[in-house]
Design an enzyme around this catalytic site. Structure first.
Site, short mmCIF file in Angstrom:
data_model
loop_
_atom_site.label_atom_id
_atom_site.label_comp_id
_atom_site.label_asym_id
_atom_site.label_seq_id
_atom_site.Cartn_x
_atom_site.Cartn_y
_atom_site.Cartn_z
N ALA A 52 0.84 -1.20 0.00
CA ALA A 52 0.00 0.00 0.00
C ALA A 52 0.88 1.25 0.00
O ALA A 52 1.99 1.24 0.53
CB ALA A 52 -0.90 0.00 1.23
N LYS A 80 -6.45 3.30 -3.88
CA LYS A 80 -6.57 3.45 -2.42
C LYS A 80 -6.96 4.90 -2.12
O LYS A 80 -6.22 5.82 -2.45
CB LYS A 80 -5.22 3.11 -1.76
N PRO A 98 -9.24 9.69 5.15
CA PRO A 98 -9.30 9.88 3.70
C PRO A 98 -8.10 10.65 3.16
O PRO A 98 -7.51 11.45 3.89
CB PRO A 98 -10.57 10.73 3.54
N THR A 347 4.07 4.05 4.90
CA THR A 347 4.96 5.18 4.64
C THR A 347 6.37 4.80 4.17
O THR A 347 7.16 5.69 3.85
CB THR A 347 5.09 6.03 5.93
N ILE A 349 7.44 3.24 1.42
CA ILE A 349 7.72 3.49 0.00
C ILE A 349 7.83 4.99 -0.25
O ILE A 349 8.68 5.45 -1.02
CB ILE A 349 6.66 2.80 -0.89
C1 LIG Z 1 5.29 -6.36 7.50
C2 LIG Z 1 5.65 -5.27 6.56
C3 LIG Z 1 4.64 -4.63 5.83
C4 LIG Z 1 4.96 -3.57 4.98
N1 LIG Z 1 3.95 -2.90 4.33
C5 LIG Z 1 4.25 -1.78 3.63
C6 LIG Z 1 3.25 -1.02 2.99
O1 LIG Z 1 2.07 -1.38 2.99
N2 LIG Z 1 3.61 0.10 2.35
C7 LIG Z 1 4.91 0.54 2.31
O2 LIG Z 1 5.18 1.61 1.77
N3 LIG Z 1 5.89 -0.22 2.83
C8 LIG Z 1 5.60 -1.34 3.49
N4 LIG Z 1 6.60 -2.08 4.04
C9 LIG Z 1 7.97 -1.71 3.77
C10 LIG Z 1 8.35 -2.19 2.37
O3 LIG Z 1 8.19 -3.58 2.28
C11 LIG Z 1 9.79 -1.81 2.05
O4 LIG Z 1 10.02 -0.46 2.34
C12 LIG Z 1 10.09 -2.01 0.60
O5 LIG Z 1 9.72 -3.28 0.17
C13 LIG Z 1 11.55 -1.78 0.31
O6 LIG Z 1 12.33 -2.85 0.73
P1 LIG Z 1 13.85 -2.80 0.37
O7 LIG Z 1 14.00 -2.71 -1.10
O8 LIG Z 1 14.50 -1.75 1.19
O9 LIG Z 1 14.43 -4.19 0.91
P2 LIG Z 1 14.24 -5.70 0.36
O10 LIG Z 1 12.97 -5.90 -0.35
O11 LIG Z 1 14.54 -6.58 1.51
O12 LIG Z 1 15.40 -5.85 -0.72
C14 LIG Z 1 16.72 -6.06 -0.33
C15 LIG Z 1 17.58 -6.39 -1.55
O13 LIG Z 1 18.93 -6.44 -1.15
C16 LIG Z 1 19.55 -7.57 -1.74
N5 LIG Z 1 20.64 -8.02 -0.89
C17 LIG Z 1 20.67 -8.13 0.47
N6 LIG Z 1 21.85 -8.65 0.86
C18 LIG Z 1 22.59 -8.82 -0.28
C19 LIG Z 1 23.89 -9.33 -0.54
N7 LIG Z 1 24.69 -9.77 0.44
N8 LIG Z 1 24.30 -9.36 -1.82
C20 LIG Z 1 23.51 -8.94 -2.84
N9 LIG Z 1 22.27 -8.47 -2.64
C21 LIG Z 1 21.82 -8.43 -1.38
C22 LIG Z 1 18.44 -8.60 -1.84
O14 LIG Z 1 18.74 -9.54 -2.86
C23 LIG Z 1 17.24 -7.71 -2.21
O15 LIG Z 1 17.24 -7.56 -3.62
C24 LIG Z 1 6.30 -3.18 4.84
C25 LIG Z 1 7.32 -3.86 5.51
C26 LIG Z 1 7.00 -4.88 6.38
C27 LIG Z 1 8.11 -5.60 7.10
#
Ligand SMILES: Cc1cc2nc3c(=O)[nH]c(=O)nc-3n(C[C@H](O)[C@H](O)[C@H](O)COP(=O)(O)OP(=O)(O)OC[C@H]3O[C@@H](n4cnc5c(N)ncnc54)[C@H](O)[C@@H]3O)c2cc1C
Length: 504
Positions: A52, A80, A98, A347, A349
């Site tokens: 979301a 949304k 809202p 928040t 994203i």
């Molecule tokens: C329960 C939950 C619900 C959520 N709901 C929302 C929501 O509704 N709305 C919202 O805005 N955000 C939400 N979030 C947050 C959101 O999921 C993240 O902000 C978003 O997905 C970004 O994640 P990221 O890219 O930082 O990390 P990740 O998705 O974890 O990506 C990490 C990347 O790093 C790479 N990596 C890690 N270690 C290595 C390594 N050693 N070598 C090479 N590559 C590596 C992995 O391969 C992967 O590609 C939620 C989070 C949680 C935990």
């Protein structure tokens, strides 16, 4: 030409943060001789949640040159209009936050002051009756937010909800096929620092390849491989204010209702999200491990699903808070590598988006002037703290008497900036605004009123109009909203017409 420009950027991580950063950096730097590379490990994978968003995401879509509908079609997305809060103000309660305004202001006085005056005079009409966005959402209807609404009554916006995996894939395709971003798959096993500057010099992959760059963007998720790991930047934990530290997610079959909003239902040890997408419903229980076990949380979520489960439970652990610094030396962290505020108002994203925008606004050269990092850190810190305070309000204002987690939340020792905001609202509905707030007055108002934190008085300037005059004006507002709602379309029909993904 500026002296010593940055020539290469290595983005570590290919989740939502990595690909959002890659696409926007590539778009904005397209005329600069800078190479942008994303490295990710297929063995580690992404966090797999994050469905979301808030309306600011639309600015991001525009900035990388895609439409809402293109994204929604590619990601099984839905619209949304806000968040429905069930059982937060007490069992059986419900209210809506809202993405839009309430009523129309007049003579420099906010609408809610007139509403408070009428309320004191005995008018029982809920604040929600003056929100077009809420009226649309409750009917599961949508319409395109107008670019130039004739008055405040028509002001609202939408955000989107999507499949996080498909969203990252969509951005990856855009970044690699159209924007020249290079993509490398491999596991980073080592990081080397330059001996004199302490900057990151390179990362080494498991197969021996060494990747060098001028600027490193850490999008490695909760691991925070570069900022937290290689550079040793510490973490500030906010568990004393925001009690939840775990979540379990289970997608379920769609039930056909396609509500254009996220639902958050308070439960004894946390809250449950429900995010309807085209091909499935995203469900999760965000909970405090001090108040419920993992097994109990899984069982509670399973019992609450409205459709058949489509996958096994996915358990996640997190620490709400952020790194002591977000930009250190030649490394900037975005996404979960930078910090995490639990998903109550979706928040994370939007913080990725503002982080990339800020990096571009303060874009360094190879000397990495520490003043740029300082400014980046100052603003980002405030942005996190403002959102944190908005989230704390949700917990603090709860009406769930007799449940240990919720009782403790009502007794929280609040951050002073939030305590001041609450005092001012309670005294006579005055809204306090701080710098770098992601949520504006109407959002705070929806929470104050929804949670029953009503003021003792109202702005004396609202007495300019008599009760009778206000009664007539407010009736006309409700009628105008009803007329607009009559022109709206059921959400499901709207999706079908503009952005249906038939592959689900
Ligand atoms: C329960 C939950 C619900 C959520 N709901 C929302 C929501 O509704 N709305 C919202 O805005 N955000 C939400 N979030 C947050 C959101 O999921 C993240 O902000 C978003 O997905 C970004 O994640 P990221 O890219 O930082 O990390 P990740 O998705 O974890 O990506 C990490 C990347 O790093 C790479 N990596 C890690 N270690 C290595 C390594 N050693 N070598 C090479 N590559 C590596 C992995 O391969 C992967 O590609 C939620 C989070 C949680 C935990």
């Amino acid at each position: 030409m500026n002296a010593d420009p940055v020539r290469s950027i290595l983005i570590v991580g290919g989740g939502t943060a990595g690909w959002m950063a890659a696409a926007l950096l590539a778009r904005r730097l397209e005329r600069q001789p800078i190479s942008i590379t994303v490295v990710e490990s297929p063995d580690i994978g992404t966090v797999g949640v994050g469905e979301a968003t808030v309306p600011a995401i639309r600015d991001y879509f525009r900035a990388i040159g895609v439409t809402d509908y293109e994204v929604m079609k590619a990601t099984q997305g839905t619209l949304k209009l806000g968040v429905e809060f069930r059982d937060w103000a007490g069992p059986g309660s419900s209210f809506f936050h809202p993405f839009g305004l309430y009523g129309t202001s007049s003579r420099g006085v906010a609408f809610h002051q007139y509403w408070l005056k009428r309320r004191a005079e005995g008018d029982a009409s809920p604040l929600a009756d003056y929100s077009l966005c809420t009226e649309l959402a409750m009917r599961h209807h949508v319409m395109t937010p107008p670019d130039n609404p004739p008055n405040e009554l028509g002001v609202f916006d939408w955000a989107v909800q999507f499949d996080a995996g498909l969203y990252a894939r969509f951005l990856r395709d855009k970044a690699t096929r159209e924007l020249g971003v290079k993509h490398i798959e491999g596991l980073i096993v080592d990081t080397s620092l330059a001996p004199e500057s302490g900057n990151i010099a390179s990362v080494t992959l498991g197969d021996g390849r060494v990747l060098e760059a001028d600027l490193f963007v850490d999008c490695s998720g909760f691991r925070s491989l570069l900022l937290g790991g290689a550079l040793g930047v510490g973490y500030q934990d906010w568990i004393d204010w925001l009690p939840c530290d775990r979540a379990v997610a289970i997608p379920s079959e769609p039930d056909g209702s396609l509500a254009p909003f996220t639902r958050s239902t308070a439960l004894p040890a946390g809250w449950q999200w429900r995010i309807p997408l085209q091909h499935r419903v995203g469900n999760g229980y965000v909970y405090s491990s001090r108040h419920i076990s993992d097994d109990e949380a899984v069982a509670a979520l399973r019992a609450n699903l409205e459709g058949a489960a489509l996958a096994e439970p996915h358990l996640l652990r997190f620490r709400t808070g952020h790194r002591d610094r977000f930009w250190h030396r030649n490394c900037v962290a975005l996404g979960l590598a930078a910090g995490f505020l639990e998903p109550l108002e979706s928040t994370s994203i939007t913080l990725i988006q503002s982080g990339v925008e800020r990096l571009l606004a303060l874009f360094p050269n190879q000397h990495f002037d520490p003043a740029l990092a300082e400014e980046f850190n100052r603003i980002t810190m405030l942005e996190y703290a403002r959102i944190r305070d908005f989230l704390i309000l949700h917990y603090y204002g709860n009406g769930r008497i007799g449940e240990p987690m919720w009782d403790a939340c009502r007794a929280l020792d609040l951050p002073e900036a939030l305590a001041h905001k609450i005092r001012m609202f309670r005294s006579r509905g005055t809204m306090v605004r701080y710098e770098w707030e992601s949520f504006q007055d109407p959002s705070w108002l929806s929470m104050f009123v929804g949670l029953g934190m009503l003021p003792d008085a109202y702005d004396p300037l609202a007495d300019h109009f008599s009760g009778e005059q206000l009664e007539g004006a407010m009736l006309r507002m409700r009628e105008a909203i009803a007329k607009t709602v009559a022109l709206s379309t059921p959400h499901a029909e709207f999706i079908d017409r503009h952005c249906a993904n038939r592959q689900g």
